[in-house]
Design a protein around this motif. Sequence first.
Motif, PDB file in Angstrom:
ATOM      1  N   ILE A  25       0.858  -1.191   0.000  1.00 32.33           N
ATOM      2  CA  ILE A  25       0.000   0.000   0.000  1.00 32.33           C
ATOM      3  C   ILE A  25       0.890   1.235   0.000  1.00 32.33           C
ATOM      4  CG2 ILE A  25      -0.301   0.218   2.526  1.00 32.33           C
ATOM      5  CD1 ILE A  25      -3.338   0.777   1.826  1.00 32.33           C
ATOM      6  N   GLU A  26       0.476   2.207  -0.809  1.00 31.25           N
ATOM      7  CA  GLU A  26       1.326   3.384  -1.024  1.00 31.25           C
ATOM      8  C   GLU A  26       0.551   4.649  -0.690  1.00 31.25           C
ATOM      9  OE1 GLU A  26       2.894   3.350  -5.005  1.00 31.25           O
ATOM     10  OE2 GLU A  26       3.905   5.288  -4.778  1.00 31.25           O
ATOM     11  N   HIS A  27       1.270   5.678  -0.337  1.00 33.84           N
ATOM     12  CA  HIS A  27       0.640   6.989  -0.244  1.00 33.84           C
ATOM     13  C   HIS A  27       0.403   7.453  -1.668  1.00 33.84           C
ATOM     14  CE1 HIS A  27       1.092   8.400   4.057  1.00 33.84           C
ATOM     15  NE2 HIS A  27       1.672   7.213   4.072  1.00 33.84           N
ATOM     16  N   GLY A  70       6.745   2.054  -3.378  1.00 36.96           N
ATOM     17  CA  GLY A  70       6.213   2.746  -4.510  1.00 36.96           C
ATOM     18  C   GLY A  70       7.026   4.002  -4.886  1.00 36.96           C
ATOM     19  N   ASN A  71       6.623   4.537  -6.022  1.00 35.78           N
ATOM     20  CA  ASN A  71       7.283   5.739  -6.529  1.00 35.78           C
ATOM     21  C   ASN A  71       7.264   6.858  -5.495  1.00 35.78           C
ATOM     22  OD1 ASN A  71       7.616   4.372  -8.941  1.00 35.78           O
ATOM     23  ND2 ASN A  71       5.856   5.301  -9.943  1.00 35.78           N
ATOM     24  N   PHE A  72       6.236   6.888  -4.675  1.00 40.07           N
ATOM     25  CA  PHE A  72       6.112   7.926  -3.648  1.00 40.07           C
ATOM     26  C   PHE A  72       7.335   7.982  -2.746  1.00 40.07           C
ATOM     27  CE2 PHE A  72       4.943   8.681   0.848  1.00 40.07           C
ATOM     28  CZ  PHE A  72       4.511   9.999   0.784  1.00 40.07           C
ATOM     29  N   ASN A 171      12.893   1.965  -4.438  1.00 42.83           N
ATOM     30  CA  ASN A 171      11.832   1.432  -5.303  1.00 42.83           C
ATOM     31  C   ASN A 171      12.155   1.687  -6.763  1.00 42.83           C
ATOM     32  OD1 ASN A 171       8.932   0.532  -5.793  1.00 42.83           O
ATOM     33  ND2 ASN A 171       8.932   2.554  -6.768  1.00 42.83           N
ATOM     34  N   GLU A 172      12.048   0.650  -7.574  1.00 40.61           N
ATOM     35  CA  GLU A 172      12.187   0.760  -9.039  1.00 40.61           C
ATOM     36  C   GLU A 172      13.265   1.753  -9.447  1.00 40.61           C
ATOM     37  OE1 GLU A 172       8.266   1.401 -10.762  1.00 40.61           O
ATOM     38  OE2 GLU A 172       7.703  -0.677 -10.371  1.00 40.61           O
ATOM     39  N   MET A 173      14.457   1.548  -8.936  1.00 42.65           N
ATOM     40  CA  MET A 173      15.507   2.535  -9.178  1.00 42.65           C
ATOM     41  C   MET A 173      16.029   2.513 -10.620  1.00 42.65           C
ATOM     42  SD  MET A 173      15.440   3.944  -6.227  1.00 42.65           S
ATOM     43  CE  MET A 173      16.586   5.195  -6.708  1.00 42.65           C
ATOM     44  N   LYS A 242       5.556  -6.646 -11.783  1.00 44.84           N
ATOM     45  CA  LYS A 242       4.923  -6.845 -13.099  1.00 44.84           C
ATOM     46  C   LYS A 242       3.429  -6.573 -12.997  1.00 44.84           C
ATOM     47  CE  LYS A 242       4.881 -10.239 -16.936  1.00 44.84           C
ATOM     48  NZ  LYS A 242       5.374  -9.445 -18.055  1.00 44.84           N
ATOM     49  N   TYR A 243       2.945  -5.777 -13.934  1.00 51.31           N
ATOM     50  CA  TYR A 243       1.513  -5.488 -14.023  1.00 51.31           C
ATOM     51  C   TYR A 243       0.991  -6.066 -15.338  1.00 51.31           C
ATOM     52  CZ  TYR A 243       2.101  -2.445 -10.008  1.00 51.31           C
ATOM     53  OH  TYR A 243       2.364  -1.968  -8.746  1.00 51.31           O
ATOM     54  N   PHE A 244      -0.282  -6.420 -15.337  1.00 53.54           N
ATOM     55  CA  PHE A 244      -0.838  -7.173 -16.458  1.00 53.54           C
ATOM     56  C   PHE A 244      -2.094  -6.510 -17.007  1.00 53.54           C
ATOM     57  CE2 PHE A 244       1.305  -9.866 -13.436  1.00 53.54           C
ATOM     58  CZ  PHE A 244       2.115 -10.669 -14.223  1.00 53.54           C
ATOM     59  N   ASP A 290       7.396  -7.961  -5.183  1.00 55.77           N
ATOM     60  CA  ASP A 290       6.658  -7.083  -4.272  1.00 55.77           C
ATOM     61  C   ASP A 290       5.713  -6.082  -4.940  1.00 55.77           C
ATOM     62  OD1 ASP A 290       8.651  -5.234  -4.933  1.00 55.77           O
ATOM     63  OD2 ASP A 290       9.735  -5.521  -3.056  1.00 55.77           O
ATOM     64  N   GLU A 291       5.476  -6.247  -6.234  1.00 55.63           N
ATOM     65  CA  GLU A 291       4.358  -5.539  -6.876  1.00 55.63           C
ATOM     66  C   GLU A 291       3.839  -6.406  -8.010  1.00 55.63           C
ATOM     67  OE1 GLU A 291       4.632  -1.373  -7.989  1.00 55.63           O
ATOM     68  OE2 GLU A 291       5.965  -0.983  -6.286  1.00 55.63           O
ATOM     69  N   TRP A 292       2.619  -6.829  -7.908  1.00 53.57           N
ATOM     70  CA  TRP A 292       1.957  -7.535  -9.021  1.00 53.57           C
ATOM     71  C   TRP A 292       0.475  -7.204  -8.980  1.00 53.57           C
ATOM     72  CZ3 TRP A 292      -2.232 -10.487  -7.933  1.00 53.57           C
ATOM     73  CH2 TRP A 292      -2.345 -11.028  -6.640  1.00 53.57           C
TER      74      TRP A 292
HETATM   75  O1  AHR Z   1       1.741   0.559  -7.728  1.00 50.83           O
HETATM   76  C1  AHR Z   1       1.779   1.709  -8.512  1.00 50.83           C
HETATM   77  C2  AHR Z   1       3.200   2.063  -8.942  1.00 50.83           C
HETATM   78  O2  AHR Z   1       3.669   1.103  -9.833  1.00 50.83           O
HETATM   79  C3  AHR Z   1       4.230   2.079  -7.849  1.00 50.83           C
HETATM   80  O3  AHR Z   1       4.286   3.276  -7.181  1.00 50.83           O
HETATM   81  C4  AHR Z   1       5.505   1.851  -8.605  1.00 50.83           C
HETATM   82  O4  AHR Z   1       6.478   1.199  -7.832  1.00 50.83           O
HETATM   83  C5  AHR Z   1       5.080   1.052  -9.803  1.00 50.83           C
HETATM   84  O5  AHR Z   1       5.573   1.582 -10.986  1.00 50.83           O
END
Ligand code: AHR
Length: 501
Positions: A25-27, A70-72, A171-173, A242-244, A290-292
Motif C-alpha cells: 500500500i502506497e501513499h 512505490g514511486n512515492f 523502489n524501481e531505481m 509486473k503489471y498485467f 513485491d508488486e503484481w
Molecule cells: O503501484 C503503482 C506504482 O507502480 C508504484 O508506485 C511503482 O512502484 C510502480 O511503478
Amino acid sequence: MRVRASLHRDFKISHIDNRLYSAFIEHMGRAIYSGIYEPGHPQADLNGFRKDVAELVRDLNIPAIRYPGGNFVSAYRWEDGIGPKEQRPVRLDLAWRSKETNQVGINEFAQWAEMTDIEMMLAVNLGSRGLEDARNFAEYVIHPGGTYWSDLRRSHGVEEPYNVKMWCLGNEMDGPWQIGHKKAKEYGRLANETAKALKALDGDIEAIVCGSSNDQMPTYPDWEREVLEECYENVDYISLHKYFGNSSADTLNYCAKIEETGRYIQAIGGVIDFVKAKKRAKNDIYICFDEWNVWYHRREEDARRWHTWDWPEAPDLLEEDYNFEDALFVAGLMNEFIRRSDRVRIACIAQLVNVIAPIRAEKGGAAWRQTIYYPYQFASLYGRGTALQVAVDGPTYDCKVADDVNYLDAAAVHDEQAGVVTLFLVNRHLEEAVDLDMLLTGFSTARLIEHKVMAGFDLRDTNGADRPNAVAPYDGTGVGVENGRVRGSLAALSYHVLRLD
Ligand code: AHR
C-alpha cells in the motif's frame, strides 16, 4: 476436453513462505486517505481508521505489507509524518503530482498494521535521499531507546520499538521516471552500503534490493546482474514487479501472461545463480515479487489525468474496476507463485485498497470486495504448507506470449499440519469444459471437504457499491474424490478450489 493430471505426496516443490500472500500500500490516490484512513467516516474508529475496510483486509489473512511506496517513497521525507499531526507539513508528492498532508506517518500506519494483524515491510528512500536517512528512519523504528531517534519515537508516545525485519532498499531505481533514478552500478553500491548499515542496527534484518521495474525494461536483465554484483553478499531478496492487462481483448493470450511471468522468475533465478557462482558466495538470495496486479482498464486515461492535474489531495487515481476475467487471471497467477515458491518467498499484491486494489472504499460510503479479492484470498487462506508438483496432460494452445499453454492451470498445496490438500484449478478454455481425471498418489483415502467455484459470469462482469456480490464464489458441484482420484467436470472459464482431507 479430457485432461489427465497427477500429483504425488512426495513430489514437493518447496515449503511455501507465508509471506507469498503479502500486500503493498502506497501513499497515492485514495489508498491511505479515504481508503484505510478517513476520520469522520461513520465506520471510523478513534484513530480514524475505517473498520469496514479493516475487516475486509483482516479476512485476507495478509502476512506482511510493504509501505509507504512505490514511486512515492523516492521523494518522501519520513520525518514529515511523525510528531503532532497539526504541526506536520503539507508537501508536494512528486511521484503522483498530489498533495501529501502527512496525517498518516509511520506511527499511524503501525497502528493500522496492528489493528489488521499484519507485519510491516518498510521501504527507505534511496531516490532523493540515501543511507543516512535510511539509517535514521530504521533507528527511529526498531531501536529500543536511549538514542536521539529512538527517544524521539518514545516522545511520540511509542515506547516499544516496532519489530520490522523486512526493509526495501528504494523502489524501481532502474526506472527513468523514478525521482533519483540511478544506473545499475551506482544503485548496487548504494544498496550494498545501505543494507550493511541497516544490518549493523539489527543483524536479523532482511534487505530487499530493487530488480527491474518489469521484464520489458531495456536494461533487464543486465540490471539485476550488475546490481547483484555490487551487493550480493549483503542482501536477501531481489524484487520483481509486473503489471498485467488484456488491452487486445484476447483472453487466452492474457491468461498466458502467467507463463511469461514464470519465464521472468526463472530468468532472475538464473541471474541469482550466475552471480552467486561468480562471487563464490555461500548465501542464497530469493525473489520478493513485491508488486503484481492487473493494471490496464484505466491506465492510459489515468496517466493523462495525473500528468496535468493541479496537485490535488488524495485524488481518485488508478481505481480499476476488476472483472471476472481478471479474477481468472489472478487465480492463475497465484498458482504460478505457488509453483515457483522455491524461488519466490515474498509476493505483494499491488495495491490493497482503492488504488489497483482488491478492496474498494467510497469516500464517506461503502466498502466492497472486487472480483480479484477472492482468488487472492483463497490462496492466502489455503495456500500454506508445501507446494506439490502437478503434472497436467491435456490439450494446449499457442498464442502471442507463449506456446504449449495448458488450458488447465493447476497448483496444489499440502498443509501437513492440518492434513489438508488444496487444489487450485483454472479452466481457461473459452468454450469447453474440462473432463478431469487426477490421480492423487499418497492420498488414497482423501475426501472432498470443500469445493468453491467462480464460474458462469460474463467475463466483463464486475462488482460495485450497488452490486457488491455480483461476482463471488459459491459452492461447487460435479467434482468427486474417490479411491485417490479427483474426477469431474470443470466448466469453461472457471476457477475451483478443492479442499481434501
Ligand atoms: O503501484 C503503482 C506504482 O507502480 C508504484 O508506485 C511503482 O512502484 C510502480 O511503478
